[in-house]
Design a protein around this motif. Structure first.
Motif, PDB file in Angstrom:
ATOM      1  N   LYS A 186       0.811  -1.221   0.000  1.00 45.55           N
ATOM      2  CA  LYS A 186       0.000   0.000   0.000  1.00 45.55           C
ATOM      3  C   LYS A 186       0.846   1.275   0.000  1.00 45.55           C
ATOM      4  CE  LYS A 186      -3.922  -2.135   2.353  1.00 45.55           C
ATOM      5  NZ  LYS A 186      -4.858  -2.061   3.512  1.00 45.55           N
ATOM      6  N   LYS A 187       2.133   1.151   0.194  1.00 47.05           N
ATOM      7  CA  LYS A 187       3.003   2.328   0.218  1.00 47.05           C
ATOM      8  C   LYS A 187       3.763   2.418  -1.109  1.00 47.05           C
ATOM      9  CE  LYS A 187       1.886   3.192   4.499  1.00 47.05           C
ATOM     10  NZ  LYS A 187       1.036   4.333   4.854  1.00 47.05           N
ATOM     11  N   ARG A 188       3.040   2.815  -2.127  1.00 50.10           N
ATOM     12  CA  ARG A 188       3.616   2.947  -3.466  1.00 50.10           C
ATOM     13  C   ARG A 188       3.220   4.319  -4.012  1.00 50.10           C
ATOM     14  NH1 ARG A 188       5.972  -0.833  -6.628  1.00 50.10           N
ATOM     15  NH2 ARG A 188       5.907  -0.595  -8.898  1.00 50.10           N
ATOM     16  N   PHE A 189       4.221   5.129  -4.323  1.00 50.06           N
ATOM     17  CA  PHE A 189       3.977   6.540  -4.653  1.00 50.06           C
ATOM     18  C   PHE A 189       4.371   6.794  -6.109  1.00 50.06           C
ATOM     19  CE2 PHE A 189       5.237   5.932  -0.251  1.00 50.06           C
ATOM     20  CZ  PHE A 189       4.188   6.510   0.442  1.00 50.06           C
ATOM     21  N   LYS A 190       3.446   7.378  -6.859  1.00 49.12           N
ATOM     22  CA  LYS A 190       3.666   7.686  -8.275  1.00 49.12           C
ATOM     23  C   LYS A 190       3.275   9.133  -8.546  1.00 49.12           C
ATOM     24  CE  LYS A 190       2.300   2.985  -9.639  1.00 49.12           C
ATOM     25  NZ  LYS A 190       1.373   2.192 -10.510  1.00 49.12           N
ATOM     26  N   GLY A 191       3.902   9.715  -9.564  1.00 49.73           N
ATOM     27  CA  GLY A 191       3.513  11.068  -9.957  1.00 49.73           C
ATOM     28  C   GLY A 191       4.629  11.887 -10.565  1.00 49.73           C
ATOM     29  N   HIS A 192       5.846  11.772 -10.069  1.00 50.59           N
ATOM     30  CA  HIS A 192       6.935  12.610 -10.596  1.00 50.59           C
ATOM     31  C   HIS A 192       7.485  11.992 -11.886  1.00 50.59           C
ATOM     32  CE1 HIS A 192       9.068   9.639  -8.080  1.00 50.59           C
ATOM     33  NE2 HIS A 192      10.089   9.812  -8.916  1.00 50.59           N
ATOM     34  N   LYS A 193       8.028  12.843 -12.718  1.00 48.49           N
ATOM     35  CA  LYS A 193       8.559  12.466 -14.029  1.00 48.49           C
ATOM     36  C   LYS A 193      10.071  12.330 -13.945  1.00 48.49           C
ATOM     37  CE  LYS A 193       8.314  13.958 -18.858  1.00 48.49           C
ATOM     38  NZ  LYS A 193       7.854  15.046 -19.763  1.00 48.49           N
ATOM     39  N   VAL A 194      10.602  11.259 -14.528  1.00 48.80           N
ATOM     40  CA  VAL A 194      12.034  10.985 -14.410  1.00 48.80           C
ATOM     41  C   VAL A 194      12.766  11.264 -15.725  1.00 48.80           C
ATOM     42  CG1 VAL A 194      13.757   9.225 -13.915  1.00 48.80           C
ATOM     43  CG2 VAL A 194      11.656   9.300 -12.588  1.00 48.80           C
ATOM     44  N   ASP A 195      12.373  10.590 -16.832  1.00 51.17           N
ATOM     45  CA  ASP A 195      13.018  10.759 -18.143  1.00 51.17           C
ATOM     46  C   ASP A 195      14.523  10.497 -18.079  1.00 51.17           C
ATOM     47  OD1 ASP A 195      10.649  11.325 -19.307  1.00 51.17           O
ATOM     48  OD2 ASP A 195      10.943  13.498 -19.418  1.00 51.17           O
ATOM     49  N   PHE A 237       5.865  16.477  -3.732  1.00 43.25           N
ATOM     50  CA  PHE A 237       5.622  16.066  -2.353  1.00 43.25           C
ATOM     51  C   PHE A 237       4.616  14.914  -2.321  1.00 43.25           C
ATOM     52  CE2 PHE A 237       6.474  20.619  -2.439  1.00 43.25           C
ATOM     53  CZ  PHE A 237       7.562  20.709  -1.578  1.00 43.25           C
ATOM     54  N   TYR A 238       4.940  13.901  -1.500  1.00 42.76           N
ATOM     55  CA  TYR A 238       4.015  12.808  -1.210  1.00 42.76           C
ATOM     56  C   TYR A 238       3.798  12.749   0.305  1.00 42.76           C
ATOM     57  CZ  TYR A 238       5.400  11.196  -5.891  1.00 42.76           C
ATOM     58  OH  TYR A 238       5.653  11.118  -7.230  1.00 42.76           O
ATOM     59  N   GLN A 239       2.683  12.208   0.704  1.00 47.35           N
ATOM     60  CA  GLN A 239       2.382  12.018   2.120  1.00 47.35           C
ATOM     61  C   GLN A 239       2.456  10.522   2.427  1.00 47.35           C
ATOM     62  OE1 GLN A 239      -1.255  13.842   3.367  1.00 47.35           O
ATOM     63  NE2 GLN A 239      -0.758  13.719   5.552  1.00 47.35           N
ATOM     64  N   TYR A 240       3.270  10.193   3.428  1.00 47.96           N
ATOM     65  CA  TYR A 240       3.501   8.781   3.706  1.00 47.96           C
ATOM     66  C   TYR A 240       2.222   8.073   4.137  1.00 47.96           C
ATOM     67  CZ  TYR A 240       5.684   4.558   5.551  1.00 47.96           C
ATOM     68  OH  TYR A 240       6.029   3.244   5.779  1.00 47.96           O
ATOM     69  N   GLY A 241       1.397   8.732   4.894  1.00 50.00           N
ATOM     70  CA  GLY A 241       0.157   8.114   5.337  1.00 50.00           C
ATOM     71  C   GLY A 241      -0.926   8.072   4.284  1.00 50.00           C
TER      72      GLY A 241
END
Length: 546
Positions: free
Chosen positions: A465-474, A500-504
């Motif tokens: 459940k702790k999987r964060f997506k959104g920023h672009k790497v290229d 920014f991501y929120q861990y919770g």
């Protein structure tokens, strides 16, 4: 042209010819010149000074003649066609030949020796014995030559000097060796490690060093006790580097100072609080800095560079304490470095290389004591886990993360504990950071995904459940960091955004524009509530946000 041609009838002429015979007939005709010499006036041609080809051959006197007609208002400094044919002379065409000093002197002195013999012979024929005796009474050869030739002595080359080609060649070799020695000294001076301080006094009126933090600055004792917030504005910009930033590190615990490494091969120490200026610049490397790591007290730091040098520095004095030699070949370059987190083991550190090897060094001896070489690609990040540093995790270009047991040599413990591959994306891991609570660590890969993993042995499982997506790497070397309360995850972006991501709450995602091209480095202040540093490999300016 035939003489004797008159008005007589044709019959009478024929009778006369028969009587006189063939001998008399030749006297009647004069000789004719079939190719007479004709005096033709020399033709003058008008030459276009800008023409590249001529349809007829011209003499040197014509090519060197001045131009006629009005001056071109758009042309400056052009007076003669000789500029277009500078190699043509009255005696022929001149050509440039490249030769060294030895060959030139040999040819020159041979010609001068021949001229000398001719002059001596001409002097004997021109002057009498009495005159030659008077000339020999001159004190110097220049005065005698001036008397004989009529030219001033300074305009005459002394050709009586003995020509020694071996001595000339030896002098040339000595000059080249002197040049090489000077270049070596310059390189050694450039490689000599030193620091330049940009502050007037290294201690204040109370005798406190610039390394000592302010009394009001309190380090975080219990993670999560002080709540953090997201930054909203650009607080300051730090300018001093000439190229992009490749390494960024806050001073441990207090964060009143921070250090940056750049592609311009310099390392700078900055004041992060009041003055916001550069304190010192450290010079030693010749290529881009790859990583910087402070010891747990900040009194020392290690720098690595693409020139292959690994240096241990004294932060306050600006002196290099030791250089570590480890490279087995030229392609083996340092990429990452990390000090052991325990204060009792500050003489131990880990060094990652481009040849899939992690070396454990002892700074007291300067030699590697253990190697970790299960990876199959260049090391991209190294991070110790837990307060005691019994384990560490490494990432490489082979798309795997590995959990290692630190210092397992001779203890009987298993060295390579676990191998981790991202279950959903086939991408290499780039950056690793551990939560301050030491319960999870987060790893970001080249697909723009940040995944949480357990940091406690023996399983080190990943949190679904702790999987964060959104920023672009290229394919950019984007790094991540986490706030000291463990709540906010920071990440750079290929578009120059600070994300920014929120861990919770993995669905929480915000971003703000930080740099023009990309944002590759992010650091959260170790004890301030909302201060963040950002930098880019294409931007020499470091920015602080609050």
């Amino acid at each position: 042209f035939i003489t004797g041609y008159g008005s007589e009838p044709e019959e009478e002429i024929v009778n006369k010819e028969q009587q006189s015979g063939s001998s008399s007939s030749s006297k009647l005709i004069n000789k004719i010149n079939a190719a007479p010499i004709v005096q033709v006036e020399k033709q003058k041609y008008q030459v276009d000074p800008y023409a590249s080809h001529l349809q007829y051959n011209m003499g040197v006197d014509q090519t060197d003649a001045p131009m006629f007609g009005p001056n071109d208002p758009n042309e400056t400094g052009y007076t003669s066609t000789r500029v277009l044919n500078a190699n043509a002379t009255v005696m022929g065409k001149t050509e440039s030949i490249a030769m060294n000093d030895f060959v030139f002197n040999r040819e020159y002195y041979q010609v001068e020796e021949e001229r000398k013999r001719k002059r001596e012979k001409n002097n004997k024929d021109q002057f009498s014995e009495d005159q030659l005796t008077v000339l020999k009474k001159f004190k110097s050869r220049d005065e005698a030559a001036e008397a004989l030739s009529g030219f001033p002595a300074a305009a005459i080359i002394d050709v009586n000097q003995k020509y020694d080609p071996i001595a000339i060649e030896a002098s040339r070799v000595k000059h080249e060796e002197t040049k090489i020695h000077q270049r070596r000294l310059q390189r050694a001076e450039a490689l000599k490690a030193h620091a330049k301080f940009h502050i007037r006094y290294r201690v204040n009126y109370q005798g406190r060093s610039f390394m000592r933090p302010e009394t009001w600055l309190k380090p975080i004792q219990i993670p999560g006790k002080v709540k953090c917030y997201l930054p909203k504005r650009n607080l300051a910009s730090f300018e001093g580097h000439t190229k992009g930033i490749t390494a960024l590190e806050f001073f441990p615990k207090y964060g009143h100072l921070f250090m940056s490494g750049s592609k311009d091969s310099t390392i700078k120490l900055w004041d992060a609080l009041d003055h916001q200026k550069c304190i010192a610049t450290y010079f030693a490397h010749q290529k881009a800095i790859t990583d910087i790591s402070f010891s747990c007290t900040g009194a020392q730091f290690i720098s690595t560079s693409l020139d292959g040098r690994v240096l241990l520095w004294d932060t306050e004095k600006g002196k290099m304490l030791r250089e570590f030699h480890y490279l087995k070949d030229k392609d083996m370059l340092p990429t990452k470095v990390a000090f052991h987190p325990m204060e009792e083991k500050q003489h131990l550190f880990l060094l990652g290389t481009t040849r899939r090897t992690i070396a454990q060094f002892d700074s007291r001896s300067g030699n590697p004591v253990e190697f970790y070489n299960r990876h199959k690609g260049a090391i991209t990040d190294i991070r110790f886990l837990g307060k005691h540093g019994s384990f560490f995790v490494s990432a490489a270009d082979d798309k795997y993360m590995r959990i290692w047991s630190f210092g397992s040599k001779g203890t009987g413990r298993k060295r390579d504990i676990k191998q981790i591959l991202d279950p959903e994306s086939d991408a290499a891991f780039r950056s690793i950071v551990e939560r301050p609570q030491h319960d999870f660590f987060l790893a970001s890969n080249m697909a723009g995904i940040t995944q949480a993993y357990e940091s406690k042995p023996p399983k080190f499982n990943w949190h679904k459940k702790k999987r964060f997506k959104g920023h672009k790497v290229d394919s950019k070397p984007i790094s991540i960091d986490i706030s000291h309360d463990g709540e906010y995850i920071l990440s750079g972006d290929a578009d120059g955004n600070l994300c920014f991501y929120q861990y919770g709450n993995p669905k929480f995602f915000k971003k703000m524009k930080a740099h023009q091209k990309d944002c590759t480095l992010v650091k959260f202040h170790p004890c301030e509530k909302s201060k963040v540093l950002t930098a880019s490999i294409h931007d020499p300016v470091i920015k602080m946000w609050d």
